[in-house]
Design an enzyme around this catalytic site. Structure first.
Site, PDB file in Angstrom:
ATOM      1  CB  ALA A 236      -0.943  -0.003   1.202  1.00  0.00           C
ATOM      2  N   GLY A 240      -1.963   5.964  -2.141  1.00  0.00           N
ATOM      3  CA  GLY A 240      -2.687   6.616  -3.236  1.00  0.00           C
ATOM      4  C   GLY A 240      -3.769   5.734  -3.831  1.00  0.00           C
ATOM      5  CG  ASP A 304       1.234  -0.114  -6.860  1.00  0.00           C
ATOM      6  OD1 ASP A 304       1.759  -0.312  -7.975  1.00  0.00           O
ATOM      7  OD2 ASP A 304       1.199   0.996  -6.305  1.00  0.00           O
ATOM      8  CB  CYS A 357       4.836   2.711 -12.127  1.00  0.00           C
ATOM      9  SG  CYS A 357       6.040   2.756 -10.791  1.00  0.00           S
TER      10      CYS A 357
END
Length: 404
Positions: A236, A240, A304, A357
């Site tokens: 986390a 965001g 993520d 990303c």
């Protein structure tokens, strides 16, 4: 910004030199924090001065390799004024008559502006190893991605739908002299017309929005988290995407935010209070026992994953000078472990989304293929590759996997 119209005061140049030196030559000093500190220490600078320093700072970081070529010297902590002078000349600005610029040979630098670049790595201002890696993994398309990644990112915000909606927020910001535009295909995103400090606005302090790139906003929606579900956000960080999930779930159900860094989760708690997000619990991952206790408990799991961050070089250009092949290989091993450990948290028929990303297949589709080959009870539903060259936003990857 037209820097040519800025009167360059000596203390601006000195501050710029100090910030560049800190960012490049002090380990673990990241550009955004270095600049933030510099601007805090120089409260008397006007908005044009601050804009000049901010833009020059990031552009020198972004184009370091080109500037070194034109200056005919590698950047070192004792020759940064030489690099700054080269940047000013390249942008058709006068070199101010300051002592720091006394030994600069303006004519020689200008002559080198006509020379061709010796390599694509110099042209795109990246390390040689990064050109090789991108070329190996992306083929000839790496050139288009690198072109896009050298364009400075716009500031994009995500509307907090727990408190407002896009039309209303746009009007509120307009009243505070912040002009924004809608982005087609992104219902909760607004893009700022120009760079400005929006964290002092009443709209931000009231929790009406968060800064989040358009590509990043797609991840939360991709998870298909519905109100009432139990969701685990397993990496986390400062939250965001966690906050976006809370809004998508309308504060109904439960989100468990996990991270190995307790301080990041404390930041998430503060942001959650400002956002009015009440369905988030946080837990620091201190050992592997936590995964055992959470096995088969989540309708949705978001990973993520930590990554190279190559998809977000537009906003973090200093990362390309801090990264190396060894770090990327190490992070790939970490990703494998994180994906394997967190997959166990998903219930049968539940979804797992693995996202990064990065734009490298070794961190993305190859990781998912490797995981699926070892876990036949999981199946790929869909994957998305968001490339900077085609999206004009950050590079992202996401894969949606179901537990059969």
């Amino acid at each position: 910004m037209d820097n040519k119209k800025i009167k360059t005061h000596r203390n601006l140049i000195q501050g710029l030199e100090q910030a560049i030196k800190t960012s490049f030559f002090e380990p673990d000093k990241y550009a955004d924090k270095v600049l933030e500190r510099l601007l805090k220490l120089n409260k008397k600078w006007g908005s044009k001065d601050r804009g000049f320093v901010s833009e020059s700072f990031y552009e020198i970081i972004r184009w370091k390799r080109q500037l070194e070529f034109y200056a005919n010297r590698e950047m070192k902590d004792d020759n940064i004024y030489f690099i700054i002078a080269t940047y000013l000349l390249l942008n058709k600005q006068e070199i101010p008559p300051f002592p720091e610029f006394e030994k600069i040979y303006i004519k020689k630098i200008k002559e080198r502006f006509k020379k061709p670049f010796p390599s694509r790595a110099v042209e795109f201002s990246i390390p040689d190893w990064l050109q090789s890696r991108m070329e190996n993994e992306l083929g000839s398309s790496w050139i288009y991605e690198m072109k896009a990644l050298n364009i400075p990112a716009s500031t994009i915000i995500r509307v907090n739908t727990l408190k407002t909606h896009a039309d209303k927020l746009q009007k509120s910001l307009e009243e505070e002299k912040v002009a924004t535009n809608f982005i087609q295909g992104y219902k909760d995103a607004l893009v700022l017309e120009r760079k400005q400090n929006i964290f002092k606005t009443k709209a931000f302090q009231d929790g009406l929005f968060e800064v989040q790139d358009a590509s990043s906003q797609l991840v939360g929606e991709y998870l298909e988290a519905k109100p009432g579900m139990r969701v685990i956000d397993s990496c986390a960080g400062a939250g965001g995407k966690t906050l976006h999930l809370a809004a998508l779930m309308e504060n109904k159900g439960q989100i468990l935010a996990l991270d190995i860094h307790e301080w990041k989760l404390q930041t998430l708690k503060q942001r959650a209070r400002r956002n009015g997000a009440h369905n988030i619990q946080t837990k620091a991952v201190t050992d592997s026992k936590i995964f055992k206790r959470l096995e088969n408990t989540a309708d949705r799991v978001l990973i993520d994953a930590p990554c190279s961050g190559l998809g977000v070089l537009r906003r973090n250009p200093d990362a390309k000078w801090k990264l190396n092949n060894e770090f990327i290989d190490r992070i790939i091993d970490e990703q494998k472990q994180i994906l394997q450990n967190n997959s166990k948290l998903v219930k049968k028929n539940g979804y797992l989304v693995y996202a990064t990303c990065s734009i490298l297949p070794s961190e993305n589709s190859h990781q998912v293929e490797n995981f699926l080959s070892k876990n036949p009870d999981f199946e790929l539903i869909d994957e998305k590759k968001i490339m900077p060259s085609t999206s004009n936003f950050d590079g992202f990857y996401m894969a949606k996997i179901v537990r059969k």
